[in-house]
Design an enzyme around this catalytic site. Structure first.
Site: not given
Ligand code: FAD
Length: 573
Positions: A531-532
Protein backbone atom coordinates in the site's frame (compact mmCIF):
# COMPACT_ATOMS: atom_id res chain seq x y z
CA UNK A 1 -28.87 15.38 -59.95
CA UNK A 2 -30.76 14.92 -56.66
CA UNK A 3 -34.35 13.68 -56.84
CA UNK A 4 -37.33 15.68 -55.60
CA UNK A 5 -38.90 14.07 -52.55
CA UNK A 6 -40.75 15.17 -49.45
CA UNK A 7 -38.86 14.65 -46.21
CA UNK A 8 -40.74 15.42 -43.01
CA UNK A 9 -38.93 15.66 -39.70
CA UNK A 10 -40.51 15.43 -36.24
CA UNK A 11 -38.54 17.46 -33.70
CA UNK A 12 -36.25 20.33 -34.58
CA UNK A 13 -33.42 20.27 -32.08
CA UNK A 14 -30.28 18.08 -31.92
CA UNK A 15 -31.18 15.11 -34.13
CA UNK A 16 -33.90 16.77 -36.20
CA UNK A 17 -31.96 19.89 -37.16
CA UNK A 18 -28.87 17.82 -38.03
CA UNK A 19 -30.99 15.56 -40.24
CA UNK A 20 -32.64 18.49 -42.02
CA UNK A 21 -29.46 20.41 -42.83
CA UNK A 22 -27.59 17.30 -44.00
CA UNK A 23 -30.57 16.32 -46.16
CA UNK A 24 -30.56 19.73 -47.79
CA UNK A 25 -26.83 19.68 -48.46
CA UNK A 26 -27.29 16.41 -50.32
CA UNK A 27 -30.57 17.17 -52.01
CA UNK A 28 -31.28 20.64 -53.27
CA UNK A 29 -34.60 19.53 -54.75
CA UNK A 30 -36.21 17.92 -51.72
CA UNK A 31 -39.08 19.55 -49.90
CA UNK A 32 -37.89 19.41 -46.27
CA UNK A 33 -40.23 20.32 -43.42
CA UNK A 34 -39.41 20.35 -39.70
CA UNK A 35 -42.31 20.13 -37.24
CA UNK A 36 -41.45 21.30 -33.73
CA UNK A 37 -44.16 21.34 -31.08
CA UNK A 38 -42.41 23.95 -28.91
CA UNK A 39 -41.37 27.51 -29.67
CA UNK A 40 -37.73 26.95 -30.58
CA UNK A 41 -35.67 24.80 -32.92
CA UNK A 42 -31.98 24.05 -32.85
CA UNK A 43 -31.36 25.44 -29.37
CA UNK A 44 -28.43 24.47 -27.16
CA UNK A 45 -29.94 22.02 -24.64
CA UNK A 46 -26.51 21.38 -23.18
CA UNK A 47 -26.01 25.07 -22.47
CA UNK A 48 -29.25 25.56 -20.55
CA UNK A 49 -27.83 25.02 -17.02
CA UNK A 50 -25.13 27.59 -17.72
CA UNK A 51 -27.64 30.27 -18.67
CA UNK A 52 -29.50 29.65 -15.42
CA UNK A 53 -26.19 29.93 -13.58
CA UNK A 54 -25.25 33.10 -15.41
CA UNK A 55 -22.17 31.80 -17.21
CA UNK A 56 -23.95 32.16 -20.57
CA UNK A 57 -25.37 35.61 -19.99
CA UNK A 58 -26.99 36.27 -23.33
CA UNK A 59 -30.10 34.08 -23.75
CA UNK A 60 -30.04 34.53 -27.52
CA UNK A 61 -26.73 32.62 -27.65
CA UNK A 62 -28.71 29.48 -26.74
CA UNK A 63 -30.71 29.79 -29.92
CA UNK A 64 -28.20 28.41 -32.36
CA UNK A 65 -30.55 28.74 -35.35
CA UNK A 66 -34.05 30.09 -35.92
CA UNK A 67 -36.78 29.16 -38.44
CA UNK A 68 -35.76 32.28 -40.36
CA UNK A 69 -32.05 31.46 -40.45
CA UNK A 70 -32.78 27.84 -41.41
CA UNK A 71 -34.95 29.06 -44.25
CA UNK A 72 -32.41 31.61 -45.41
CA UNK A 73 -29.50 29.21 -45.60
CA UNK A 74 -31.16 25.85 -46.22
CA UNK A 75 -34.64 26.64 -47.51
CA UNK A 76 -36.06 24.51 -44.71
CA UNK A 77 -39.76 24.90 -43.96
CA UNK A 78 -39.69 25.07 -40.17
CA UNK A 79 -43.04 25.00 -38.41
CA UNK A 80 -42.77 25.71 -34.72
CA UNK A 81 -45.66 25.23 -32.29
CA UNK A 82 -46.77 22.47 -34.63
CA UNK A 83 -47.10 19.01 -33.13
CA UNK A 84 -47.19 15.76 -35.03
CA UNK A 85 -50.12 13.74 -33.70
CA UNK A 86 -50.06 10.51 -35.67
CA UNK A 87 -48.54 8.62 -38.57
CA UNK A 88 -50.45 6.80 -41.29
CA UNK A 89 -47.90 4.40 -42.76
CA UNK A 90 -50.30 3.01 -45.32
CA UNK A 91 -50.89 6.39 -46.97
CA UNK A 92 -47.51 7.84 -45.98
CA UNK A 93 -49.04 10.81 -44.23
CA UNK A 94 -48.84 12.42 -40.80
CA UNK A 95 -51.46 14.48 -39.03
CA UNK A 96 -50.30 17.68 -37.35
CA UNK A 97 -51.85 20.40 -35.25
CA UNK A 98 -50.80 24.03 -35.23
CA UNK A 99 -50.99 25.10 -31.58
CA UNK A 100 -51.46 28.76 -32.54
CA UNK A 101 -54.43 28.28 -34.87
CA UNK A 102 -55.60 24.90 -33.45
CA UNK A 103 -55.96 23.81 -37.09
CA UNK A 104 -55.22 20.16 -37.82
CA UNK A 105 -53.90 19.07 -41.20
CA UNK A 106 -52.47 16.08 -43.02
CA UNK A 107 -49.03 16.11 -44.62
CA UNK A 108 -47.69 13.64 -47.16
CA UNK A 109 -44.16 12.26 -46.90
CA UNK A 110 -41.77 10.18 -48.93
CA UNK A 111 -39.43 9.86 -45.96
CA UNK A 112 -40.20 10.62 -42.33
CA UNK A 113 -37.52 11.21 -39.70
CA UNK A 114 -38.50 10.94 -36.04
CA UNK A 115 -36.34 13.00 -33.70
CA UNK A 116 -38.76 13.61 -30.80
CA UNK A 117 -36.16 13.27 -28.05
CA UNK A 118 -37.03 12.28 -24.51
CA UNK A 119 -38.99 13.80 -21.65
CA UNK A 120 -37.86 14.25 -18.06
CA UNK A 121 -39.21 11.57 -15.74
CA UNK A 122 -41.74 13.19 -13.43
CA UNK A 123 -42.93 10.83 -10.69
CA UNK A 124 -46.59 10.71 -9.82
CA UNK A 125 -46.17 12.18 -6.34
CA UNK A 126 -48.05 14.62 -4.14
CA UNK A 127 -47.12 18.21 -4.93
CA UNK A 128 -45.34 17.38 -8.18
CA UNK A 129 -47.28 20.09 -10.05
CA UNK A 130 -46.20 22.83 -7.66
CA UNK A 131 -44.95 26.02 -9.25
CA UNK A 132 -41.48 25.60 -7.74
CA UNK A 133 -40.95 21.92 -8.67
CA UNK A 134 -39.29 22.05 -12.07
CA UNK A 135 -37.46 19.89 -14.61
CA UNK A 136 -35.02 21.15 -17.22
CA UNK A 137 -35.33 20.09 -20.84
CA UNK A 138 -35.99 23.08 -23.03
CA UNK A 139 -35.89 26.87 -23.28
CA UNK A 140 -39.27 27.32 -21.58
CA UNK A 141 -38.07 25.24 -18.59
CA UNK A 142 -34.92 27.35 -18.51
CA UNK A 143 -36.86 30.61 -18.45
CA UNK A 144 -39.08 29.30 -15.66
CA UNK A 145 -36.20 28.11 -13.50
CA UNK A 146 -34.06 31.18 -14.19
CA UNK A 147 -36.86 33.52 -13.20
CA UNK A 148 -37.16 31.83 -9.82
CA UNK A 149 -33.40 31.61 -9.30
CA UNK A 150 -32.97 35.29 -10.21
CA UNK A 151 -35.58 36.22 -7.62
CA UNK A 152 -34.05 33.93 -5.01
CA UNK A 153 -30.47 35.03 -5.45
CA UNK A 154 -31.41 38.69 -5.33
CA UNK A 155 -33.19 38.00 -2.02
CA UNK A 156 -30.08 36.18 -0.80
CA UNK A 157 -27.94 39.16 -1.65
CA UNK A 158 -29.95 41.34 0.74
CA UNK A 159 -28.75 39.29 3.65
CA UNK A 160 -28.64 35.82 5.13
CA UNK A 161 -29.93 33.19 5.17
CA UNK A 162 -29.47 32.09 1.55
CA UNK A 163 -32.45 30.61 -0.21
CA UNK A 164 -32.57 26.84 -0.36
CA UNK A 165 -32.72 24.56 -3.37
CA UNK A 166 -33.08 20.80 -3.54
CA UNK A 167 -31.83 19.01 -6.65
CA UNK A 168 -33.20 15.49 -6.98
CA UNK A 169 -30.93 13.21 -9.02
CA UNK A 170 -27.14 12.97 -9.17
CA UNK A 171 -26.79 12.39 -12.91
CA UNK A 172 -25.23 14.86 -15.32
CA UNK A 173 -28.07 17.39 -15.28
CA UNK A 174 -28.48 17.15 -11.49
CA UNK A 175 -24.76 17.79 -11.00
CA UNK A 176 -24.69 20.69 -13.43
CA UNK A 177 -27.70 22.25 -11.76
CA UNK A 178 -26.30 21.73 -8.25
CA UNK A 179 -23.11 23.49 -9.32
CA UNK A 180 -24.88 26.36 -11.04
CA UNK A 181 -27.38 26.95 -8.24
CA UNK A 182 -24.59 26.92 -5.64
CA UNK A 183 -22.66 29.39 -7.78
CA UNK A 184 -25.75 31.62 -7.72
CA UNK A 185 -25.51 31.69 -3.94
CA UNK A 186 -28.26 29.20 -3.11
CA UNK A 187 -27.89 26.62 -0.36
CA UNK A 188 -28.14 23.37 -2.32
CA UNK A 189 -28.98 19.85 -1.22
CA UNK A 190 -28.51 17.04 -3.74
CA UNK A 191 -30.65 13.93 -3.24
CA UNK A 192 -29.75 10.67 -4.97
CA UNK A 193 -31.41 7.28 -4.48
CA UNK A 194 -28.14 5.47 -5.17
CA UNK A 195 -25.23 5.64 -2.73
CA UNK A 196 -23.29 7.88 -5.15
CA UNK A 197 -23.59 10.44 -7.93
CA UNK A 198 -23.10 9.27 -11.55
CA UNK A 199 -24.16 5.68 -10.87
CA UNK A 200 -22.41 4.45 -14.01
CA UNK A 201 -19.07 5.31 -12.42
CA UNK A 202 -17.29 3.19 -9.88
CA UNK A 203 -17.98 4.27 -6.34
CA UNK A 204 -14.46 5.31 -5.36
CA UNK A 205 -14.24 7.52 -8.45
CA UNK A 206 -17.60 9.16 -7.79
CA UNK A 207 -16.50 9.68 -4.19
CA UNK A 208 -14.06 12.33 -5.43
CA UNK A 209 -17.03 14.29 -6.72
CA UNK A 210 -18.77 13.90 -3.37
CA UNK A 211 -15.79 15.58 -1.73
CA UNK A 212 -15.84 18.39 -4.29
CA UNK A 213 -19.58 18.98 -3.83
CA UNK A 214 -19.23 19.06 -0.06
CA UNK A 215 -16.23 21.40 -0.31
CA UNK A 216 -18.61 23.79 -2.08
CA UNK A 217 -21.24 23.42 0.64
CA UNK A 218 -23.59 21.21 -1.36
CA UNK A 219 -25.27 18.88 1.13
CA UNK A 220 -25.54 15.29 -0.06
CA UNK A 221 -28.35 12.88 0.76
CA UNK A 222 -27.69 9.39 -0.64
CA UNK A 223 -29.70 6.19 -0.57
CA UNK A 224 -32.97 8.02 -0.21
CA UNK A 225 -35.57 8.71 -2.88
CA UNK A 226 -38.17 11.39 -3.37
CA UNK A 227 -41.74 10.33 -2.55
CA UNK A 228 -43.51 13.71 -2.66
CA UNK A 229 -43.67 17.27 -1.43
CA UNK A 230 -45.23 19.17 1.41
CA UNK A 231 -47.16 22.01 -0.16
CA UNK A 232 -49.00 25.20 0.64
CA UNK A 233 -51.72 26.92 -1.46
CA UNK A 234 -50.47 29.51 -3.94
CA UNK A 235 -51.75 32.90 -4.88
CA UNK A 236 -53.16 31.85 -8.29
CA UNK A 237 -53.04 35.42 -9.60
CA UNK A 238 -49.22 35.03 -9.56
CA UNK A 239 -48.96 31.47 -10.87
CA UNK A 240 -50.66 28.78 -12.97
CA UNK A 241 -50.20 26.25 -10.21
CA UNK A 242 -52.41 26.12 -7.15
CA UNK A 243 -49.60 24.88 -4.94
CA UNK A 244 -46.10 25.81 -3.81
CA UNK A 245 -43.87 23.07 -2.45
CA UNK A 246 -42.30 23.81 0.91
CA UNK A 247 -40.35 20.61 1.45
CA UNK A 248 -39.31 17.43 -0.37
CA UNK A 249 -40.39 14.29 1.44
CA UNK A 250 -38.02 11.34 1.10
CA UNK A 251 -38.67 7.60 1.41
CA UNK A 252 -36.93 7.52 4.80
CA UNK A 253 -39.41 10.12 6.09
CA UNK A 254 -36.78 12.87 6.06
CA UNK A 255 -38.09 16.23 4.83
CA UNK A 256 -35.92 18.82 3.12
CA UNK A 257 -37.30 22.33 3.29
CA UNK A 258 -36.50 24.49 0.29
CA UNK A 259 -37.75 27.27 -1.95
CA UNK A 260 -36.94 25.57 -5.27
CA UNK A 261 -36.88 21.90 -6.28
CA UNK A 262 -35.22 20.68 -9.47
CA UNK A 263 -35.93 17.18 -10.74
CA UNK A 264 -33.13 15.50 -12.66
CA UNK A 265 -34.03 11.85 -12.29
CA UNK A 266 -33.66 10.72 -15.85
CA UNK A 267 -35.58 10.80 -19.10
CA UNK A 268 -38.09 8.63 -20.92
CA UNK A 269 -37.88 8.26 -24.71
CA UNK A 270 -40.73 9.93 -26.59
CA UNK A 271 -42.05 6.89 -28.43
CA UNK A 272 -45.81 7.55 -28.52
CA UNK A 273 -45.79 8.26 -32.28
CA UNK A 274 -43.68 5.18 -32.97
CA UNK A 275 -46.01 3.04 -30.88
CA UNK A 276 -49.09 4.42 -32.58
CA UNK A 277 -47.51 3.59 -35.97
CA UNK A 278 -46.55 0.08 -34.78
CA UNK A 279 -42.84 0.67 -35.22
CA UNK A 280 -40.65 -1.81 -33.34
CA UNK A 281 -39.36 -0.85 -29.91
CA UNK A 282 -36.43 -2.62 -28.23
CA UNK A 283 -36.09 -4.11 -24.76
CA UNK A 284 -34.92 -0.80 -23.26
CA UNK A 285 -37.98 1.02 -24.61
CA UNK A 286 -36.31 2.95 -27.43
CA UNK A 287 -37.19 2.74 -31.13
CA UNK A 288 -35.31 -0.04 -32.92
CA UNK A 289 -33.23 1.22 -35.86
CA UNK A 290 -30.66 -0.24 -38.25
CA UNK A 291 -27.26 1.24 -39.09
CA UNK A 292 -28.90 3.78 -41.42
CA UNK A 293 -31.30 4.74 -38.62
CA UNK A 294 -34.26 3.17 -40.43
CA UNK A 295 -37.01 1.69 -38.32
CA UNK A 296 -38.79 -1.50 -39.39
CA UNK A 297 -40.53 0.75 -41.93
CA UNK A 298 -37.69 1.70 -44.35
CA UNK A 299 -39.33 5.06 -45.11
CA UNK A 300 -39.34 6.04 -41.45
CA UNK A 301 -36.12 6.88 -39.67
CA UNK A 302 -35.58 7.58 -35.98
CA UNK A 303 -32.65 9.23 -34.18
CA UNK A 304 -31.59 10.68 -30.85
CA UNK A 305 -32.83 10.10 -27.33
CA UNK A 306 -35.86 8.17 -28.61
CA UNK A 307 -33.88 5.29 -30.14
CA UNK A 308 -31.66 2.41 -29.17
CA UNK A 309 -28.09 2.38 -30.50
CA UNK A 310 -25.61 -0.46 -30.43
CA UNK A 311 -23.49 -0.13 -27.29
CA UNK A 312 -19.94 -1.04 -28.32
CA UNK A 313 -18.64 -2.80 -25.17
CA UNK A 314 -21.49 -5.34 -25.11
CA UNK A 315 -22.69 -5.05 -28.73
CA UNK A 316 -26.22 -4.86 -27.33
CA UNK A 317 -28.99 -2.31 -27.93
CA UNK A 318 -29.00 0.57 -25.49
CA UNK A 319 -30.49 4.03 -25.06
CA UNK A 320 -27.77 6.67 -24.80
CA UNK A 321 -29.34 10.08 -24.23
CA UNK A 322 -26.41 12.23 -25.31
CA UNK A 323 -26.02 14.99 -27.84
CA UNK A 324 -23.11 13.49 -29.77
CA UNK A 325 -24.91 10.33 -30.91
CA UNK A 326 -28.11 12.34 -31.59
CA UNK A 327 -26.28 14.77 -33.87
CA UNK A 328 -24.35 12.04 -35.69
CA UNK A 329 -27.43 9.88 -36.10
CA UNK A 330 -29.42 12.86 -37.40
CA UNK A 331 -26.78 13.53 -39.99
CA UNK A 332 -26.75 9.90 -41.13
CA UNK A 333 -30.54 9.64 -41.29
CA UNK A 334 -30.77 12.94 -43.19
CA UNK A 335 -28.20 11.74 -45.67
CA UNK A 336 -29.86 8.37 -46.22
CA UNK A 337 -33.32 9.87 -46.54
CA UNK A 338 -32.21 12.53 -48.98
CA UNK A 339 -29.99 10.57 -51.32
CA UNK A 340 -30.02 7.19 -52.95
CA UNK A 341 -26.32 6.71 -52.27
CA UNK A 342 -25.16 4.32 -49.56
CA UNK A 343 -24.09 6.43 -46.63
CA UNK A 344 -21.65 6.04 -43.77
CA UNK A 345 -23.43 3.77 -41.26
CA UNK A 346 -23.97 4.70 -37.60
CA UNK A 347 -21.17 3.27 -35.49
CA UNK A 348 -21.71 1.68 -32.13
CA UNK A 349 -21.58 4.12 -29.23
CA UNK A 350 -19.64 4.16 -25.99
CA UNK A 351 -21.60 6.62 -23.87
CA UNK A 352 -18.58 8.91 -23.72
CA UNK A 353 -19.58 11.73 -21.41
CA UNK A 354 -18.10 14.45 -19.26
CA UNK A 355 -19.28 16.86 -16.61
CA UNK A 356 -17.75 19.73 -14.67
CA UNK A 357 -18.42 19.81 -10.95
CA UNK A 358 -16.93 23.03 -9.57
CA UNK A 359 -13.14 22.60 -9.86
CA UNK A 360 -13.21 19.02 -11.10
CA UNK A 361 -13.98 17.43 -14.42
CA UNK A 362 -15.29 13.87 -14.40
CA UNK A 363 -16.06 11.64 -17.30
CA UNK A 364 -16.25 8.14 -18.59
CA UNK A 365 -16.28 6.12 -21.76
CA UNK A 366 -17.32 2.51 -22.20
CA UNK A 367 -17.53 0.14 -19.27
CA UNK A 368 -16.74 0.89 -15.66
CA UNK A 369 -16.13 -2.07 -13.34
CA UNK A 370 -19.62 -1.34 -12.00
CA UNK A 371 -21.43 -1.53 -15.34
CA UNK A 372 -19.33 -4.51 -16.45
CA UNK A 373 -20.60 -6.42 -13.42
CA UNK A 374 -24.16 -5.41 -14.27
CA UNK A 375 -23.78 -6.69 -17.86
CA UNK A 376 -21.93 -9.84 -16.77
CA UNK A 377 -18.76 -8.83 -18.63
CA UNK A 378 -15.51 -10.08 -17.14
CA UNK A 379 -13.13 -7.12 -16.80
CA UNK A 380 -9.96 -6.24 -14.98
CA UNK A 381 -9.11 -2.68 -14.06
CA UNK A 382 -6.24 -0.54 -12.87
CA UNK A 383 -6.25 2.94 -11.36
CA UNK A 384 -3.39 5.37 -11.66
CA UNK A 385 -2.87 8.92 -10.48
CA UNK A 386 -0.65 11.08 -12.69
CA UNK A 387 -0.24 14.78 -13.37
CA UNK A 388 -1.98 16.29 -16.37
CA UNK A 389 1.37 17.75 -17.41
CA UNK A 390 4.88 17.31 -16.06
CA UNK A 391 5.14 18.05 -12.36
CA UNK A 392 8.03 20.50 -12.73
CA UNK A 393 6.02 22.83 -14.95
CA UNK A 394 3.83 25.13 -12.82
CA UNK A 395 0.19 24.25 -12.42
CA UNK A 396 0.34 20.45 -12.69
CA UNK A 397 -2.91 18.85 -11.53
CA UNK A 398 -3.41 15.17 -10.79
CA UNK A 399 -5.74 13.06 -12.92
CA UNK A 400 -7.14 9.87 -11.45
CA UNK A 401 -7.63 7.47 -14.35
CA UNK A 402 -9.24 4.06 -14.07
CA UNK A 403 -8.87 1.80 -17.08
CA UNK A 404 -11.03 -1.25 -17.67
CA UNK A 405 -9.99 -4.04 -20.04
CA UNK A 406 -10.67 -7.61 -21.03
CA UNK A 407 -8.01 -9.69 -19.23
CA UNK A 408 -8.16 -12.41 -21.91
CA UNK A 409 -7.99 -10.37 -25.12
CA UNK A 410 -6.40 -7.23 -23.61
CA UNK A 411 -8.98 -5.12 -25.45
CA UNK A 412 -9.59 -1.81 -23.70
CA UNK A 413 -13.24 -1.61 -22.65
CA UNK A 414 -13.61 1.57 -20.68
CA UNK A 415 -12.08 4.48 -18.81
CA UNK A 416 -13.11 6.85 -16.07
CA UNK A 417 -11.17 9.98 -15.24
CA UNK A 418 -11.40 12.77 -12.70
CA UNK A 419 -9.18 15.78 -12.25
CA UNK A 420 -8.93 19.52 -12.41
CA UNK A 421 -7.48 19.62 -15.93
CA UNK A 422 -6.84 17.44 -18.95
CA UNK A 423 -9.55 14.88 -18.24
CA UNK A 424 -11.53 15.33 -21.46
CA UNK A 425 -8.44 14.92 -23.63
CA UNK A 426 -7.51 11.58 -22.00
CA UNK A 427 -11.03 10.23 -22.25
CA UNK A 428 -11.36 11.21 -25.89
CA UNK A 429 -8.10 9.51 -26.80
CA UNK A 430 -9.11 6.32 -25.00
CA UNK A 431 -12.62 6.47 -26.49
CA UNK A 432 -11.05 6.65 -29.95
CA UNK A 433 -8.95 3.60 -29.24
CA UNK A 434 -11.93 1.65 -27.87
CA UNK A 435 -13.99 2.62 -30.89
CA UNK A 436 -11.31 1.10 -33.10
CA UNK A 437 -11.19 -2.08 -31.00
CA UNK A 438 -7.72 -1.28 -29.61
CA UNK A 439 -5.74 -3.24 -27.04
CA UNK A 440 -3.62 -2.28 -24.04
CA UNK A 441 -0.49 -2.68 -26.12
CA UNK A 442 -1.84 -0.29 -28.73
CA UNK A 443 -2.81 2.19 -26.00
CA UNK A 444 0.70 1.97 -24.53
CA UNK A 445 2.14 2.61 -27.98
CA UNK A 446 0.12 5.69 -28.89
CA UNK A 447 2.32 8.50 -30.14
CA UNK A 448 0.85 11.50 -28.35
CA UNK A 449 1.95 15.11 -28.43
CA UNK A 450 4.10 16.39 -25.58
CA UNK A 451 5.74 19.57 -24.31
CA UNK A 452 5.87 20.54 -20.61
CA UNK A 453 2.82 22.87 -20.59
CA UNK A 454 0.64 20.17 -22.17
CA UNK A 455 1.53 16.71 -20.90
CA UNK A 456 4.29 14.28 -20.08
CA UNK A 457 6.51 12.14 -22.23
CA UNK A 458 4.73 9.27 -20.52
CA UNK A 459 1.16 10.53 -20.52
CA UNK A 460 -1.36 9.39 -17.86
CA UNK A 461 -2.85 7.30 -20.69
CA UNK A 462 0.45 5.51 -21.19
CA UNK A 463 0.88 5.06 -17.44
CA UNK A 464 -2.53 3.39 -17.18
CA UNK A 465 -1.73 1.12 -20.13
CA UNK A 466 1.73 0.25 -18.75
CA UNK A 467 0.19 -0.59 -15.40
CA UNK A 468 -2.44 -2.84 -16.95
CA UNK A 469 0.19 -4.52 -19.14
CA UNK A 470 2.31 -5.18 -16.05
CA UNK A 471 -0.67 -7.05 -14.63
CA UNK A 472 -1.30 -8.93 -17.87
CA UNK A 473 2.37 -9.96 -18.10
CA UNK A 474 2.49 -11.12 -14.49
CA UNK A 475 4.90 -8.37 -13.44
CA UNK A 476 2.38 -7.08 -10.96
CA UNK A 477 -0.96 -7.96 -9.46
CA UNK A 478 -3.45 -5.24 -8.56
CA UNK A 479 -6.23 -5.44 -6.03
CA UNK A 480 -9.31 -3.26 -6.42
CA UNK A 481 -9.55 -0.33 -4.03
CA UNK A 482 -12.34 -2.04 -2.10
CA UNK A 483 -10.65 -5.48 -1.93
CA UNK A 484 -10.99 -7.63 1.20
CA UNK A 485 -7.50 -7.57 2.73
CA UNK A 486 -8.25 -9.76 5.72
CA UNK A 487 -5.64 -12.46 6.34
CA UNK A 488 -3.08 -10.67 4.17
CA UNK A 489 0.28 -9.26 5.19
CA UNK A 490 -0.16 -5.53 4.60
CA UNK A 491 2.98 -3.56 3.80
CA UNK A 492 2.70 0.23 3.84
CA UNK A 493 5.63 1.81 1.97
CA UNK A 494 4.76 5.47 2.47
CA UNK A 495 6.95 7.88 4.45
CA UNK A 496 6.67 8.31 8.22
CA UNK A 497 5.01 11.70 7.68
CA UNK A 498 2.39 10.17 5.45
CA UNK A 499 1.49 7.32 7.77
CA UNK A 500 1.01 9.77 10.63
CA UNK A 501 -2.40 10.41 9.04
CA UNK A 502 -3.29 6.74 9.52
CA UNK A 503 -2.46 3.25 8.30
CA UNK A 504 -4.60 0.19 7.67
CA UNK A 505 -4.96 -1.91 10.84
CA UNK A 506 -2.19 -4.49 11.12
CA UNK A 507 -0.01 -2.91 8.41
CA UNK A 508 3.78 -3.14 8.65
CA UNK A 509 5.46 0.15 7.82
CA UNK A 510 8.65 0.13 5.75
CA UNK A 511 9.27 3.15 3.48
CA UNK A 512 9.92 2.02 -0.08
CA UNK A 513 13.49 3.30 -0.12
CA UNK A 514 14.34 1.19 2.96
CA UNK A 515 12.61 -1.96 1.80
CA UNK A 516 15.61 -3.86 0.39
CA UNK A 517 17.37 -3.52 3.77
CA UNK A 518 14.38 -4.58 5.87
CA UNK A 519 12.98 -7.57 4.00
CA UNK A 520 13.55 -9.72 7.10
CA UNK A 521 10.64 -7.92 8.80
CA UNK A 522 8.27 -9.62 6.35
CA UNK A 523 7.12 -13.21 5.79
CA UNK A 524 7.77 -14.11 2.11
CA UNK A 525 5.34 -17.04 2.08
CA UNK A 526 2.34 -14.93 3.17
CA UNK A 527 -0.06 -13.34 0.65
CA UNK A 528 1.09 -9.70 0.74
CA UNK A 529 -0.55 -6.46 -0.31
CA UNK A 530 1.57 -3.36 -0.75
CA UNK A 531 0.00 0.00 0.00
CA UNK A 532 1.23 3.52 -0.77
CA UNK A 533 -0.46 6.85 -1.46
CA UNK A 534 -1.60 6.30 -5.05
CA UNK A 535 -0.23 2.92 -6.14
CA UNK A 536 3.03 3.90 -7.83
CA UNK A 537 5.46 3.27 -4.98
CA UNK A 538 3.46 0.17 -4.11
CA UNK A 539 4.23 -1.19 -7.57
CA UNK A 540 7.95 -0.45 -7.19
CA UNK A 541 7.94 -2.19 -3.78
CA UNK A 542 6.00 -5.16 -5.12
CA UNK A 543 8.66 -5.65 -7.82
CA UNK A 544 11.33 -5.70 -5.07
CA UNK A 545 9.36 -8.32 -3.14
CA UNK A 546 8.56 -10.49 -6.16
CA UNK A 547 12.24 -10.68 -7.05
CA UNK A 548 13.19 -11.58 -3.48
CA UNK A 549 11.22 -14.78 -3.00
CA UNK A 550 7.77 -13.39 -2.10
CA UNK A 551 5.34 -15.66 -3.91
CA UNK A 552 2.02 -13.84 -3.70
CA UNK A 553 2.30 -10.04 -3.87
CA UNK A 554 -0.32 -7.48 -4.92
CA UNK A 555 -0.38 -3.70 -5.15
CA UNK A 556 -3.48 -1.88 -3.90
CA UNK A 557 -4.78 -0.08 -7.01
CA UNK A 558 -4.95 3.68 -6.46
CA UNK A 559 -3.30 3.29 -3.02
CA UNK A 560 -4.72 4.80 0.15
CA UNK A 561 -6.17 7.68 -1.88
CA UNK A 562 -8.74 5.37 -3.48
CA UNK A 563 -8.98 2.96 -0.52
CA UNK A 564 -10.29 5.76 1.72
CA UNK A 565 -12.89 6.60 -0.90
CA UNK A 566 -13.90 2.99 -1.50
CA UNK A 567 -14.07 2.16 2.22
CA UNK A 568 -14.54 5.45 4.10
CA UNK A 569 -15.57 3.73 7.33
CA UNK A 570 -12.53 1.46 7.59
CA UNK A 571 -10.64 2.05 10.83
CA UNK A 572 -7.11 3.38 10.52
CA UNK A 573 -4.45 3.08 13.18
P1 FAD B 1 -34.10 16.95 -28.53
O1 FAD B 1 -32.84 17.69 -28.81
O2 FAD B 1 -34.65 17.03 -27.15
O3 FAD B 1 -35.20 17.38 -29.56
C1 FAD B 1 -36.47 16.79 -29.59
C2 FAD B 1 -37.49 17.80 -30.02
O4 FAD B 1 -38.63 17.13 -30.52
C3 FAD B 1 -38.01 18.65 -28.85
O5 FAD B 1 -37.78 20.01 -29.09
C4 FAD B 1 -39.49 18.33 -28.78
O6 FAD B 1 -40.28 19.44 -28.44
C5 FAD B 1 -39.79 17.87 -30.20
N1 FAD B 1 -40.95 16.98 -30.30
C6 FAD B 1 -41.21 15.87 -29.55
N2 FAD B 1 -42.36 15.29 -29.96
C7 FAD B 1 -42.84 16.02 -30.99
C8 FAD B 1 -43.99 15.93 -31.80
N3 FAD B 1 -44.86 14.94 -31.67
N4 FAD B 1 -44.18 16.87 -32.74
C9 FAD B 1 -43.29 17.88 -32.92
N5 FAD B 1 -42.20 18.03 -32.14
C10 FAD B 1 -41.95 17.10 -31.21
N6 FAD B 1 -25.80 15.74 -23.90
C11 FAD B 1 -24.46 15.74 -24.01
O7 FAD B 1 -23.91 14.91 -24.75
N7 FAD B 1 -23.68 16.62 -23.30
C12 FAD B 1 -24.23 17.55 -22.48
O8 FAD B 1 -23.50 18.36 -21.88
C13 FAD B 1 -25.63 17.57 -22.34
N8 FAD B 1 -26.22 18.46 -21.51
C14 FAD B 1 -27.58 18.49 -21.43
C15 FAD B 1 -28.15 19.43 -20.59
C16 FAD B 1 -29.52 19.50 -20.48
C17 FAD B 1 -30.14 20.48 -19.56
C18 FAD B 1 -30.34 18.62 -21.26
C19 FAD B 1 -31.82 18.69 -21.17
C20 FAD B 1 -29.77 17.68 -22.08
C21 FAD B 1 -28.38 17.61 -22.18
N9 FAD B 1 -27.77 16.66 -23.01
C22 FAD B 1 -26.40 16.64 -23.09
C23 FAD B 1 -28.55 15.67 -23.76
C24 FAD B 1 -28.81 16.14 -25.19
O9 FAD B 1 -29.31 17.44 -25.16
C25 FAD B 1 -29.79 15.19 -25.85
O10 FAD B 1 -29.23 13.90 -25.86
C26 FAD B 1 -30.12 15.60 -27.28
O11 FAD B 1 -30.67 16.88 -27.32
C27 FAD B 1 -31.10 14.61 -27.90
O12 FAD B 1 -31.44 15.02 -29.18
P2 FAD B 1 -32.87 14.66 -29.81
O13 FAD B 1 -32.90 15.28 -31.15
O14 FAD B 1 -33.11 13.22 -29.66
O15 FAD B 1 -33.90 15.37 -28.84
Amino acid sequence: MSQPRRILIVGGVAGGASAATRARRLNEHADIVIFEKDDYVSFANCGLPYHIGGEIKDRSKLLVATPQSLFARYRLDVRVRTEVLSIDRQNKTISVVNHNTKVESTERYDQLILAPGASPIVPDAHGIGSNNVLSLRNVADTDRIKKQVDAMSSQGAQGPPPQQAVVVGGGFIGLEMAEQLADRGLAVTLVERNPQVLPLMDFEMAAMLHEELQAHDVKLVFGDGLVGFETTPTDTSQSDSTETATAAVLASGQTLKADLFILGIGVRPNVALAQQAHLDLGATGGITVNEHLQTNDPNIYAVGDAVEYVYRPTETAMRIALAGPANRAGRIAGEHAASDAANIPMTAVLGTSVVRVFGLTAGLTGLSANTAKRFGVNVASVTIVANHHVGYYPGAKPITLKLTYDPDTQRVLGAQAIGAAGVDKRLDVIATLIQLGGTLEQLAGLDLCYAPPFGSAKDPIHMAAFTALNAVHGLAKFLDADADLSGMQILDVRTAAEIARGMLAGAIHIPVDDLRDQLDKLAPEKPTVVVCASGLRGYVASRVLMQNGFTDVADLSGGMMMRRRAKPNETLV
